[in-house]
Design a protein around this motif. Structure first.
Motif, PDB file in Angstrom:
ATOM      1  N   HIS A  98      46.177  14.613 -13.732  1.00 35.04           N
ATOM      2  CA  HIS A  98      44.748  14.830 -13.995  1.00 35.04           C
ATOM      3  C   HIS A  98      44.568  15.222 -15.465  1.00 35.04           C
ATOM      4  O   HIS A  98      45.501  15.634 -16.121  1.00 35.04           O
ATOM      5  N   THR A 132      50.576  16.075 -16.672  1.00 32.58           N
ATOM      6  CA  THR A 132      49.925  16.163 -15.362  1.00 32.58           C
ATOM      7  C   THR A 132      49.041  14.934 -15.144  1.00 32.58           C
ATOM      8  O   THR A 132      48.448  14.422 -16.095  1.00 32.58           O
ATOM      9  N   THR A 163      41.199  17.554  -9.437  1.00 34.44           N
ATOM     10  CA  THR A 163      40.178  16.676 -10.003  1.00 34.44           C
ATOM     11  C   THR A 163      38.856  16.807  -9.244  1.00 34.44           C
ATOM     12  O   THR A 163      37.784  16.792  -9.849  1.00 34.44           O
ATOM     13  N   SER A 178      46.855  16.804  -7.709  1.00 35.69           N
ATOM     14  CA  SER A 178      45.966  16.384  -8.794  1.00 35.69           C
ATOM     15  C   SER A 178      44.612  15.923  -8.287  1.00 35.69           C
ATOM     16  O   SER A 178      43.585  16.181  -8.920  1.00 35.69           O
ATOM     17  N   LYS A 208      53.662  19.965  -6.887  1.00 32.80           N
ATOM     18  CA  LYS A 208      53.167  18.610  -6.631  1.00 32.80           C
ATOM     19  C   LYS A 208      53.997  17.942  -5.533  1.00 32.80           C
ATOM     20  O   LYS A 208      53.447  17.308  -4.634  1.00 32.80           O
ATOM     21  N   ALA A 236      40.394  23.058 -12.327  1.00 31.42           N
ATOM     22  CA  ALA A 236      41.259  22.608 -13.412  1.00 31.42           C
ATOM     23  C   ALA A 236      41.462  23.720 -14.440  1.00 31.42           C
ATOM     24  O   ALA A 236      42.579  23.940 -14.921  1.00 31.42           O
ATOM     25  N   GLU A 293      43.159  17.704 -17.802  1.00 35.97           N
ATOM     26  CA  GLU A 293      42.593  19.053 -17.836  1.00 35.97           C
ATOM     27  C   GLU A 293      41.397  19.183 -18.762  1.00 35.97           C
ATOM     28  O   GLU A 293      40.359  19.709 -18.376  1.00 35.97           O
TER      29      GLU A 293
END
Length: 136
Positions: free
Chosen positions: A34, A32, A109, A105, A94, A47, A36
């Motif tokens: 971002h 991913t 975030t 993301s 996504k 998240a 986590e």
């Protein structure tokens, strides 16, 4: 000691499931966009919610594979399929949001809980459908 004769099988399935779970958690957090673990350490609930949903969404079909498999190899193979389905779920979400001009993301975030809940919920829903599909 008759009651312990299934212990080796129990340990094999338990360790196999834990290895798959740890591998999933590692790969998901690396794939991913971002990060986590960093976001969770910073207190980002979006998240944490999305990540927890993906973990549950993977674990549900993993359980089903364990309960319905005919052998250890069968269990591992269905676990790998569950792994792929859960990753595909994230990338599908996504893509849908990207087509609407939004970045999933980025929202996670930035801590937007609505997106965390959405990802977590869809991950669990897909996991349930995936698990039910393994009960043929």
């Amino acid at each position: 000691m008759q009651y312990l004769q299934g212990l080796p099988h129990f340990l094999g399935y338990l360790i196999g499931a834990l290895v798959l779970l740890i591998a999933f958690m590692y790969c998901y957090s690396r794939i991913t966009p971002h990060h986590e673990w960093t976001l969770i350490r910073e207190g980002n609930a979006a998240a944490a919610t999305a990540y927890a949903g993906s973990i549950l969404g993977f674990t549900l079909p993993l359980y089903s594979a364990m309960a319905n498999s005919v052998s250890f190899i069968d269990f591992i193979l269905w676990g790998i399929i569950a792994f792929g389905v859960q990753l595909a779920t994230f990338f599908g979400l996504k893509m849908v949001l990207k087509n609407q001009g939004e970045s999933l993301s980025l929202h996670i975030t930035e801590g937007h809980m609505a997106y965390g809940i959405l990802v977590g919920s869809i991950s669990i829903a897909v996991g349930l459908i995936n698990a039910a599909s393994m009960t043929w």
